[in-house]
Enzyme design. Structure first.
Site, PDB file in Angstrom:
ATOM      1  N   PRO A  80       0.869  -1.325  -0.079  1.00 41.21           N
ATOM      2  CA  PRO A  80      -0.116   0.090  -0.135  1.00 41.21           C
ATOM      3  C   PRO A  80       0.734   1.281   0.154  1.00 41.21           C
ATOM      4  O   PRO A  80       1.684   1.297   0.654  1.00 41.21           O
ATOM      5  CB  PRO A  80      -0.789   0.101   1.356  1.00 41.21           C
ATOM      6  CG  PRO A  80      -1.102  -1.777   1.428  1.00 41.21           C
ATOM      7  CD  PRO A  80       0.435  -2.284   0.835  1.00 41.21           C
ATOM      8  N   CYS A  81       0.614   2.193  -0.964  1.00 37.95           N
ATOM      9  CA  CYS A  81       1.269   3.574  -0.949  1.00 37.95           C
ATOM     10  C   CYS A  81       0.947   4.590  -0.453  1.00 37.95           C
ATOM     11  O   CYS A  81       1.934   5.571  -0.477  1.00 37.95           O
ATOM     12  CB  CYS A  81       1.240   3.605  -2.697  1.00 37.95           C
ATOM     13  SG  CYS A  81      -0.498   4.243  -3.188  1.00 37.95           S
ATOM     14  N   GLN A  82       0.015   4.618   0.602  1.00 37.86           N
ATOM     15  CA  GLN A  82      -0.431   5.847   1.286  1.00 37.86           C
ATOM     16  C   GLN A  82       0.851   6.323   2.113  1.00 37.86           C
ATOM     17  O   GLN A  82       0.963   7.656   2.170  1.00 37.86           O
ATOM     18  CB  GLN A  82      -1.260   5.420   2.241  1.00 37.86           C
ATOM     19  CG  GLN A  82      -2.847   5.360   1.443  1.00 37.86           C
ATOM     20  CD  GLN A  82      -2.951   3.935   1.240  1.00 37.86           C
ATOM     21  OE1 GLN A  82      -2.045   3.114   1.161  1.00 37.86           O
ATOM     22  NE2 GLN A  82      -4.213   3.487   1.134  1.00 37.86           N
ATOM     23  N   ALA A  83       1.607   5.716   2.469  1.00 42.70           N
ATOM     24  CA  ALA A  83       2.838   6.148   3.471  1.00 42.70           C
ATOM     25  C   ALA A  83       3.735   6.954   2.511  1.00 42.70           C
ATOM     26  O   ALA A  83       4.472   7.754   3.207  1.00 42.70           O
ATOM     27  CB  ALA A  83       3.648   4.982   4.157  1.00 42.70           C
ATOM     28  N   TYR A  84       3.708   6.789   1.193  1.00 45.03           N
ATOM     29  CA  TYR A  84       4.820   7.131   0.385  1.00 45.03           C
ATOM     30  C   TYR A  84       4.166   8.185  -0.660  1.00 45.03           C
ATOM     31  O   TYR A  84       4.945   9.009  -1.323  1.00 45.03           O
ATOM     32  CB  TYR A  84       5.426   6.220  -0.407  1.00 45.03           C
ATOM     33  CG  TYR A  84       6.070   5.022   0.316  1.00 45.03           C
ATOM     34  CD1 TYR A  84       7.029   5.209   1.249  1.00 45.03           C
ATOM     35  CD2 TYR A  84       5.368   3.832   0.504  1.00 45.03           C
ATOM     36  CE1 TYR A  84       7.653   4.374   2.042  1.00 45.03           C
ATOM     37  CE2 TYR A  84       5.578   2.997   1.284  1.00 45.03           C
ATOM     38  CZ  TYR A  84       6.815   3.171   2.373  1.00 45.03           C
ATOM     39  OH  TYR A  84       7.391   2.329   3.221  1.00 45.03           O
TER      40      TYR A  84
END
Length: 371
Positions: A80-84
């Site tokens: 999942p990409c939300q952290a980046y």
């Protein structure tokens, strides 16, 4: 037949492309059961493992899939990409979701697949001034993958009818060089535009909520439409989010290529009455038929992007969003309309995945495991 396992699989966009290239999809893993239902319904014979990836390290997947270390051809996935994401102002390694990379690599160490394909958003490139990307690549090398590179891939260069950028890490442990997949479109004149993608889908009333299969509007007009339809004569999931009366009125003023700037001032949302004319260029956008779509997100919200149908006063339907992501019409999405849009927006476009798969495939016939 070469094999692939898809972690963080979502609906299975990566798997869809790999399957089309001739891979057997053994399994997918995700924390969302609805995604899992979509995944197994669209990948015959594939297993779905529900839960965080941390549950499937320490040899769990080897035992469940009856594999030996090194036997799997490709381990694919997009943590999942939300952290980046550039939209997450607190992004970085302090975000607990960033640990998913570590869990992912522990599974790589267990399975020892010949190839590793890992996808993320371009926002990852700016974290720690690019050092995060280098640390990820070094971590991959440290577990035996001497050949590792990352590329920023533009989906439209691979026949996907939208502007979409993704960072893809590609690595192997079989002494093969790693290179960028060759684009299938040599220039902008070969890109698949919006109308190439959805022009054969039938008109629909803005308030329609019918989920029945309906006839196509015409015979396929493009190679893309022919590929998406296969031998189908009816199309399903051609339903669109319902608009309130004020939004229905606003859309009447927006021409092809237009946006919120074409809406009369007294009809604008309160916040946009204060906006500069140069701001929010995609809001209430109605793309031209000949345009590429803007990036399909987890909902086709006309307030946030150019998601108005080129000639009908409504947002894109579920099937239109799926087409713009290059999912074939045979691909059925489970869950509510909201959940279906999330699955589509989170996916790797199958045509992009197909390019990755066909790029890797020839190396598997001449593998030579590194010492």
């Amino acid at each position: 037949m070469p094999t692939v396992v898809d972690l963080f699989c979502g609906a299975g966009g990566l798997s869809c492309g790999f399957e089309r290239a001739g891979f057997a999809v053994l399994a997918g893993c995700d924390v969302d059961r609805t995604f899992g239902e979509t995944f197994v319904n669209n990948h015959d014979g594939a297993r779905f493992f529900h839960g965080p990836v941390s549950q499937f390290r320490d040899g769990v997947l080897l035992r469940e899939l009856d594999l030996r270390p090194g036997e799997l051809d490709v381990l694919a996935g997009g943590p999942p990409c939300q952290a980046y994401s550039v939209y997450n102002h607190s992004r970085g390694m302090a975000d607990p979701r960033s640990r998913l990379f570590e869990d992912y690599l522990r599974i790589v160490k267990d399975l020892k697949p010949k190839w590793l394909v890992m996808e993320n958003v371009t926002g990852i490139l700016s974290i720690e001034k690019g050092q995060l990307v280098e640390r990820i690549k070094q971590a991959i090398r440290d577990i035996g993958y001497r050949q590792v590179e990352h590329f920023v891939l533009k989906a439209e260069k691979y026949g996907v009818p939208q502007e979409r950028r993704r960072v893809v890490f590609i690595a192997n442990r079989i002494n093969q060089p790693v290179s960028e997949p060759a684009p299938t479109c040599r220039g902008a004149d070969e890109f698949v535009n919006i109308w190439d993608a959805i022009g054969d889908l039938p008109p629909m009333h803005p308030d329609s909520r019918v989920d029945e299969a309906v006839p196509y509007a015409c015979e396929p007009m493009t190679e893309f439409q022919l590929e998406m339809r296969g031998n189908r004569t009816l199309v399903r999931s051609h339903k669109s989010p319902r608009l309130g009366k004020i939004n229905q009125e606003r859309l009447k003023y927006i021409p092809e290529g237009g946006s919120w700037r074409n809406i009369p001032f007294d009809l604008l949302p309160a916040g946009m009455k204060k906006a500069k004319r140069s701001d929010h260029t995609k809001r209430y956008g109605r793309p031209k038929k000949t345009d590429l779509s803007c990036t399909i997100l987890t909902k086709c919200d006309i307030h946030w992007g150019a998601y108005i149908h080129p000639i009908q006063n409504r947002p894109f339907s579920v099937r239109e969003a799926a087409r713009i992501q290059s999912f074939p019409d045979s691909f059925v999405f489970s869950g509510s309309m909201t959940e279906q849009f999330v699955q589509i927006g989170n996916a790797v476009p199958p045509r992009l995945a197909f390019a990755l798969a066909t790029h890797i495939l020839p190396t598997l016939a001449t593998e030579s495991i590194a010492a």
